[in-house]
Design an enzyme around this catalytic site. Structure first.
Site, short mmCIF file in Angstrom:
data_model
loop_
_atom_site.label_atom_id
_atom_site.label_comp_id
_atom_site.label_asym_id
_atom_site.label_seq_id
_atom_site.Cartn_x
_atom_site.Cartn_y
_atom_site.Cartn_z
CG ASP A 1 -13.64 -8.15 0.21
OD1 ASP A 1 -14.40 -9.12 0.31
OD2 ASP A 1 -14.03 -6.99 0.03
NE ARG A 2 -3.87 -7.81 0.72
CZ ARG A 2 -3.35 -9.03 0.78
NH1 ARG A 2 -4.17 -10.08 0.86
NH2 ARG A 2 -2.06 -9.22 0.75
#
Length: 469
Positions: free
Chosen positions: A257-258
């Site tokens: 996600d990052r």
């Protein structure tokens, strides 16, 4: 960057239950976790939105929320993080992922929420948010939101760059996305590739296959600690390693996600896809190094680690084994053959070589406001990559006295401009001799110096300008 980064996808409620294991259950051979604390946070697309907002980005989230306690908790957490939410009504219960953890390790994951159910139609405001986005991140967690026809149509028509973070149970990306970001395991499931050969060959082969199937501009395959492989319209993939290795991995949850959020943010700012992937690798590496999802708490930050600690541990091991510790120091601003000769000669005098490197501020004090040419991070990485260098310590003072007093090397080495015969005494000589250390010099290679290199480059630039005039 005008307009928010809009994240669209499935949001879950993540809960980490942390405790201690001191005994085994009497009626089954399983550990008993004594709960000490529980932390809630948005998961899935909600985590991607949270991570982007934490970097100061304006973020909107189009997602489905259930009308239950879990949905209300997610709404509160996202609002507290500054994320604007455009909710679709979701039948059933909020999906939850509960991790039971002890000693920094996950013992068990419990999933709640049942089978995914189709969400309601998006409100016009949600579709307007997609139209006004600077970039869009489609964060698929396989629960069906990205199959919603109205959302898919809006994504296909969006003028903003779209990053698609896929899930093997989710739908194909809409045609024309700027970047898809599967990890290697997801890529193999999405393409059916058996994974023959190395990770690089699999990522290149299957990444190109996925790019063709989805008619995507590019596919960035994340490969864990090795970084990412970018497959684009050219025949040669771009391999993007992390800027520095992560020594200790506590929790990788959320790293994908990052990565995807950082890539979308970079594209929103006008970056090229290759630049966005480099930003994303650096961001994901820093996230994992900081503890990953386990670091997303309201607890006070841990004290900063001592950057000299790994070198001090190395020195202690060598000394305990009866070895000889050698140290040298300098600015090493533009690494050249003279430096290499000095470092190799120094390494030959013992069992380990530590370089004491002047920080940027220290170099400016010694050399003037135009130096250093290269920052301390780059200078340290180049030195550490040499086979004759075992460790690098950056010091901020004008002289290395403080770091020498901590390391106490057996031999302190400097280049040949301190070679005696009437030349100046090394400023550190008395300090090193105080604990029984030796001070030596080694020859320079004639004609090699950073100052001469800079002067020659400036002279060539000046001649080129005159010639052009």
């Amino acid at each position: 960057m005008s307009g928010p980064l809009v994240v669209v996808g499935d949001t879950l409620l993540d809960r980490d239950v942390s405790g201690a294991v001191t005994r085994v259950c009497p009626d089954a051979p399983v550990p008993v976790l004594d709960e000490r604390s529980a932390t809630d946070r948005p998961g899935g697309a909600g985590l991607a939105a949270l991570l982007a907002a934490a970097q100061g980005t304006e973020v909107a989230l189009v997602t489905a929320l259930a009308d239950d306690a879990g949905g209300a908790r997610l709404a509160d957490l996202l609002a507290a993080a500054g994320v604007t939410v455009y909710p679709l009504r979701m039948p059933g219960a909020t999906p939850e992922k509960i991790r039971l953890r002890a000693g920094g390790q996950t013992l068990l994951r419990l999933d709640r929420g049942g089978e995914p159910q189709s969400p309601a139609e998006p409100a016009p405001a949600a579709l307007d948010a997609l139209l006004g986005a600077s970039a869009i991140l489609a964060s698929d967690y396989g629960r069906g939101l990205l199959r919603q026809p109205a959302l898919r149509a809006a994504l296909a028509e969006a003028s903003a760059p779209v990053v698609w973070d896929p899930h093997p149970r989710g739908p194909a990306a809409v045609p024309g996305v700027r970047l898809a970001t599967p990890n290697l395991a997801e890529l193999r499931q999405l393409t059916g590739d058996a994974g023959a050969g190395s990770a690089l060959s699999t990522a290149s082969r299957a990444g190109q296959e996925l790019r063709r199937r989805w008619r995507a501009a590019a596919v960035a395959v994340t490969t864990g600690s090795a970084g990412a492989v970018l497959c684009h319209s050219g025949s040669t993939p771009l391999v993007v390693p992390p800027p520095s290795p992560v020594d200790r991995v506590e929790d990788t949850c959320g790293a994908g996600d990052r990565f995807a959020a950082a890539a979308a943010t970079a594209l929103a700012g006008g970056a090229l896809v290759s630049e966005a992937v480099q930003d994303a690798v650096a961001a994901a590496s820093a996230y994992v190094a900081a503890g990953g999802a386990a670091g997303l708490t309201d607890e006070p930050p841990r004290p900063a680690a001592d950057p000299a600690a790994p070198v001090a541990e190395l020195v202690a091991r060598v000394r305990a084994a009866g070895g000889t510790v050698v140290a040298t120091g300098g600015c090493f601003d533009i690494l050249h053959a003279g430096h290499l000769a000095t470092l190799r000669a120094a390494r030959g005098l013992g069992d380990v070589l530590v370089v004491c490197l002047n920080s940027d501020r220290s170099v400016r004090g010694l050399k003037g406001p135009d130096r250093p040419i290269n920052g301390e991070g780059d200078r340290a990485r180049l030195l550490a990559a040499l086979d004759c260098v075992d460790g690098v310590v950056v010091f901020d003072e004008p002289t290395p006295h403080a770091v020498l007093a901590r390391l106490r090397p057996d031999v302190w080495v400097k280049g040949g401009d301190y070679a005696g015969d009437g030349g100046p005494e090394l400023p550190e000589a008395d300090l090193v001799r105080g604990w029984g250390g030796r001070v030596v010099t080694v020859p320079y290679l004639a004609g090699r110096s950073t100052t001469a290199t800079i002067a020659a480059a400036r002279s060539r630039d000046g001649n080129l300008v005159k010639g052009a005039a």
